[in-house]
Design a protein around this motif. Structure first.
Motif, mmCIF file in Angstrom:
data_model
loop_
_atom_site.group_PDB
_atom_site.id
_atom_site.type_symbol
_atom_site.label_atom_id
_atom_site.label_comp_id
_atom_site.label_asym_id
_atom_site.label_seq_id
_atom_site.Cartn_x
_atom_site.Cartn_y
_atom_site.Cartn_z
ATOM 1 N N GLY A 133 -1.723 7.742 2.767
ATOM 2 C CA GLY A 133 -2.265 8.625 1.736
ATOM 3 C C GLY A 133 -1.518 9.942 1.640
ATOM 4 O O GLY A 133 -1.484 10.574 0.589
ATOM 5 N N ARG A 134 -0.920 10.365 2.771
ATOM 6 C CA ARG A 134 -0.108 11.596 2.773
ATOM 7 C C ARG A 134 1.322 11.318 2.352
ATOM 8 O O ARG A 134 2.191 12.163 2.511
ATOM 9 N N ARG A 135 1.576 10.137 1.836
ATOM 10 C CA ARG A 135 2.908 9.742 1.337
ATOM 11 C C ARG A 135 3.960 9.803 2.434
ATOM 12 O O ARG A 135 5.103 10.174 2.176
ATOM 13 N N GLY A 185 -5.414 8.664 -0.709
ATOM 14 C CA GLY A 185 -5.255 9.929 0.016
ATOM 15 C C GLY A 185 -5.570 9.859 1.499
ATOM 16 O O GLY A 185 -5.478 10.867 2.202
ATOM 17 N N LEU A 186 -5.958 8.686 1.992
ATOM 18 C CA LEU A 186 -6.370 8.579 3.395
ATOM 19 C C LEU A 186 -5.193 8.325 4.329
ATOM 20 O O LEU A 186 -4.333 7.483 4.053
ATOM 21 N N VAL A 211 0.848 -1.184 0.000
ATOM 22 C CA VAL A 211 0.000 0.000 0.000
ATOM 23 C C VAL A 211 0.888 1.240 0.000
ATOM 24 O O VAL A 211 1.663 1.459 0.942
ATOM 25 N N LEU A 212 0.815 1.999 -1.078
ATOM 26 C CA LEU A 212 1.599 3.224 -1.202
ATOM 27 C C LEU A 212 0.920 4.155 -2.200
ATOM 28 O O LEU A 212 0.261 3.701 -3.132
ATOM 29 N N GLU A 213 1.064 5.433 -1.934
ATOM 30 C CA GLU A 213 0.433 6.421 -2.803
ATOM 31 C C GLU A 213 1.275 6.623 -4.072
ATOM 32 O O GLU A 213 0.743 6.825 -5.148
ATOM 33 N N SER A 214 2.581 6.597 -3.896
ATOM 34 C CA SER A 214 3.501 6.721 -5.017
ATOM 35 C C SER A 214 4.861 6.195 -4.585
ATOM 36 O O SER A 214 5.130 6.134 -3.384
#
Ligand SMILES: [Zn+2]
Length: 157
Positions: A141-143, A136-137, A102-105
């Motif tokens: 989500g805030r990386r 984004g959660l 699980v990763l935003e980027s």
């Protein structure tokens, strides 16, 4: 006899611009690295914990303490190979491992085949890798970091 195990790990991103991002044994060039004692390969650590859990052998920290200078900056695929050897010594063989990162980027899709290939080679069984955004959660989500879940099936006759 078959047994399943699950593993979880999370690492925050590092403020050190010189730290590489290593996921599933693959270095993602030019991306911000994760903080941790070893190479902080969150995927390799989750897979190792899933395997240890399935075999009833405790967790990664018990076998490879992060206070041990031998593992500072270590290639976590070496830790994973050590875990596979522990299982083999107890007569366990690995059926398969399934991973959700699980990763935003960054986007993992281009690296998935290499990750699966490296992990499968070390584990000696199929390892599938899936990536999911946190939409984004929360902290993911805030990386602020990367989390990983893994499930492993082990068997012995
Ligand atoms: Zn870890």
């Amino acid at each position: 006899m078959s047994r399943v195990g699950m593993g979880f790990d999370v690492h925050p991103f590092s403020d050190d611009p010189g730290r590489p991002l290593v996921l599933g044994g693959v270095t993602l060039v030019g991306e911000r690295g994760l903080a941790g004692h070893s190479d902080a390969d969150v995927v390799a650590h989750a897979v190792a914990d899933a395997l240890l859990g399935a075999a009833g052998l405790g967790d990664l920290g018990a076998h490879f303490p992060d206070t041990d200078p031998a593992w500072r900056g270590a290639d976590s695929l070496r830790l994973l190979a050590g875990v596979v050897a522990l299982l083999a010594a107890e007569g366990w063989r690995v059926g398969n491992v399934d991973v959700s990162v699980v990763l935003e980027s960054p986007t993992l899709a281009p690296h998935r085949p290499a990750m699966e290939e490296r992990l499968s080679a070390v584990v000696g069984a199929p390892v599938s890798v899936k990536a999911k955004r946190a939409e984004g959660l929360g902290s993911l989500g805030r990386r602020e970091g990367v989390a990983c879940w893994a499930v492993a099936l082990v068997e012995r006759g």
